[in-house]
Design an enzyme around this catalytic site. Structure first.
Site: not given
Ligand code: BES
Ligand code: ZN
Ligand code: ZN
Length: 506
Positions: A282, A356
């Site tokens: 991230k 997921r």
């Molecule tokens: N934990 C995150 C989702 C999240 C984002 C929770 C912001 C709380 C606040 C999740 O694991 C994630 O990173 N999801 C990605 C998915 C993508 C790579 C398809 C996302 O939402 O960007």
């Molecule tokens: Zn994630």
């Protein structure tokens, strides 16, 4: 655990308190007992109410009236409740939180609510929710402060006494709300804890220590067991971290004599104690706050605490896959193909879509092991749900209309907002992989919450009622609220789950 300030019910007509509270709706009419107090105080309250230019009795507005020497109290706080027909559970709890704020702002130590029992609305119990908001507003999280803040006066309020003729009845009814608040606080605490203190091992141990004494059976699978069982997805997501993954299984047998074949309700919660994104790392700004990525698991733990404490009659099982999504030479990679617990293969194209993955193994496990009547999973699953719904509404995906209706109804009862999101085979098709049975991301960012739900649906048995709650938006709050003066964790989900089980399975 006893909470401060204490909320007690009493019959006495001469309570010892520095502050008296009187509630009024926006018509500013005094209820019978408020009228009595007004006349004892020489009409000061009605005088103020009819001459005050800005106090309109809107929801949560307060008017503080200092009383002359020799009065029974130092002050009266008139609490605005707004328009009677427009009040709902949410607004009422916010008013309760505001009342606590107003009392603390006055430095009140002991307060007495004089006419609470006379304040009623049609659709819900106004007093109970007012007090719930008051209680939720007393939340603090100062575990890591070594000194109290200089500029901030410590709250002084020790006791709120609510006058009533039915001390026993209200005490009993409110006691359930007190445990509910305690359960919400457990969830908030867990989410607020930093990831260097709360990681899979410490999280799992906390669950065991907290719930076992209440009669919940808690089993913890360590990394070796996870590998041996073939939970390949949970294993992969957790394999880079020195904090090894855990799989926690909680079961509450229910107090009702088992009806033959009574299937349990199953809860599943995403338990990423930290989500760096893994190799698909991230950006720095998006990584901060990712200690909250176990918000789903924490809600499930809070709910199990509540159910056990109130001796829920229905059997309920909960599973929490917990891991840290980290980076090392052992990290799982984009392009890896992993065999899940179900046997299906998953092509990983983004290691940040890890929630997921761990949920998939948990969903398979809970169905195989418990054959539940219904499954509800809670997960801080996608950033996309924040784009769709913001921070107040939880996105609900369900394969079952009746189940959705039940969730919607519990949402009304508790004020935890929900919005139904679409499931469609097109989303599922988008998850088809060139090399494996399924891939873990869609083709782009569009519909990201629905493609995530489509991925999960692949691991749900045909005909099994299931709802997936994407709580990425609602698990945290950005700014302090009257019902939560300590922003970060919201505790979302505990009340919804509790109500859902109570209304439909007991
Ligand atoms: N934990 C995150 C989702 C999240 C984002 C929770 C912001 C709380 C606040 C999740 O694991 C994630 O990173 N999801 C990605 C998915 C993508 C790579 C398809 C996302 O939402 O960007
Ligand atoms: Zn994630
Ligand atoms: Zn995540």
């Amino acid at each position: 655990m006893s909470l401060t300030p204490a909320i007690v019910f009493a019959k006495t007509t001469k309570p010892k308190a520095d502050t008296a509270i009187i509630g009024v709706f926006s018509d500013k009419k005094l209820s019978d007992s408020a009228k009595l107090t007004d006349s004892v105080l020489g009409g000061i309250i009605s005088h103020q109410l009819s001459n005050h230019k800005t106090f309109k009795g809107t929801d949560g507005q307060t008017l503080t009236i200092a009383l002359p020497a020799k009065s029974s109290y130092l002050r009266v706080i008139v609490l605005g409740l707004g328009e009677k027909d427009k009040l709902d559970v949410n607004k009422t709890e916010t008013i309760g939180g505001r009342l606590l704020g107003a009392l603390n702002a006055q430095g009140s130590e002991t307060a007495v609510f004089l006419n609470a029992e006379e304040l009623e609305v049609k659709n819900f119990n106004l007093l109970l929710h007012l007090l719930m908001g008051f209680r939720l507003g007393s939340y603090q999280f100062d575990n890591y402060k070594t000194k109290p803040k200089k500029d901030k006066a410590e709250p002084k309020l020790k006791t709120l006494t609510v006058l009533t003729d039915d001390v026993k009845g209200w005490t009993k009814e409110f006691s359930e709300f007190e445990i509910l608040a305690q359960s919400v606080f457990i969830t908030r605490d867990l989410v607020n804890e930093p990831p260097n203190k709360l990681y899979p091992e410490t999280f799992a141990n906390f669950i065991k220590k907290k719930l076992t004494p209440l009669g919940v059976k808690v089993e913890i699978f360590d990394k070796a067991k996870i590998e041996k069982l073939g939970m390949g997805l949970l294993y992969a997501v957790g394999q880079a971290s020195e904090h090894e993954p855990r799989f926690v299984v909680m079961s509450w047998p229910g107090t009702a004599k088992k009806k033959k074949g009574q299937k349990p309700v199953a809860l599943v919660g995403k338990g990423m104690t930290y989500d760096s994104g893994g190799l698909s790392i991230k950006p720095a700004d998006a990584m901060v706050t990712m200690k909250m990525d176990m918000g789903g698991a924490s809600a499930v733990v809070g709910a199990m605490h509540m159910l056990a404490k109130r001796k829920c009659s229905a059997p309920v099982v909960a599973v929490v896959p917990t891991a840290e999504n980290s980076i090392s030479d052992e990290a799982y990679r984009p392009d890896d193909i992993i065999t899940s617990y179900s046997g299906k293969t998953v092509e990983v194209l983004n290691t940040d879509a890890e929630g997921r993955l761990i949920l998939a193994d948990a969903l398979t496990y809970v169905q195989e092991k418990f054959d539940p009547a219904v499954i509800i999973d809670l997960a801080t699953l996608t950033g996309a749900i924040l784009i769709s719904l913001g921070m107040d509404y939880c996105g609900v995906f369900s394969n079952d209309d009746a189940l959705w209706k039940k969730i919607e109804s519990s949402s009304k009862n508790t004020g935890e907002k929900v919005w139904r999101m679409p499931m469609d085979e097109n989303f599922r098709r988008e998850m088809d992989s060139q090399f494996a049975d399924i891939k873990n991301v869609g083709n782009g960012r569009f519909g990201g919450s629905s493609t995530a739900a489509a991925f999960l649906s692949e691991f749900i048995d045909k005909g099994r009622p299931w709802a997936h709650l994407d709580i990425a938006g609602v698990a945290t709050i950005k700014a302090a609220k009257p019902t939560n003066p300590k922003p970060f964790a919201s505790g979302y989900g505990v009340r919804l789950l509790n109500d859902f089980i109570k209304e439909n399975y007991e």
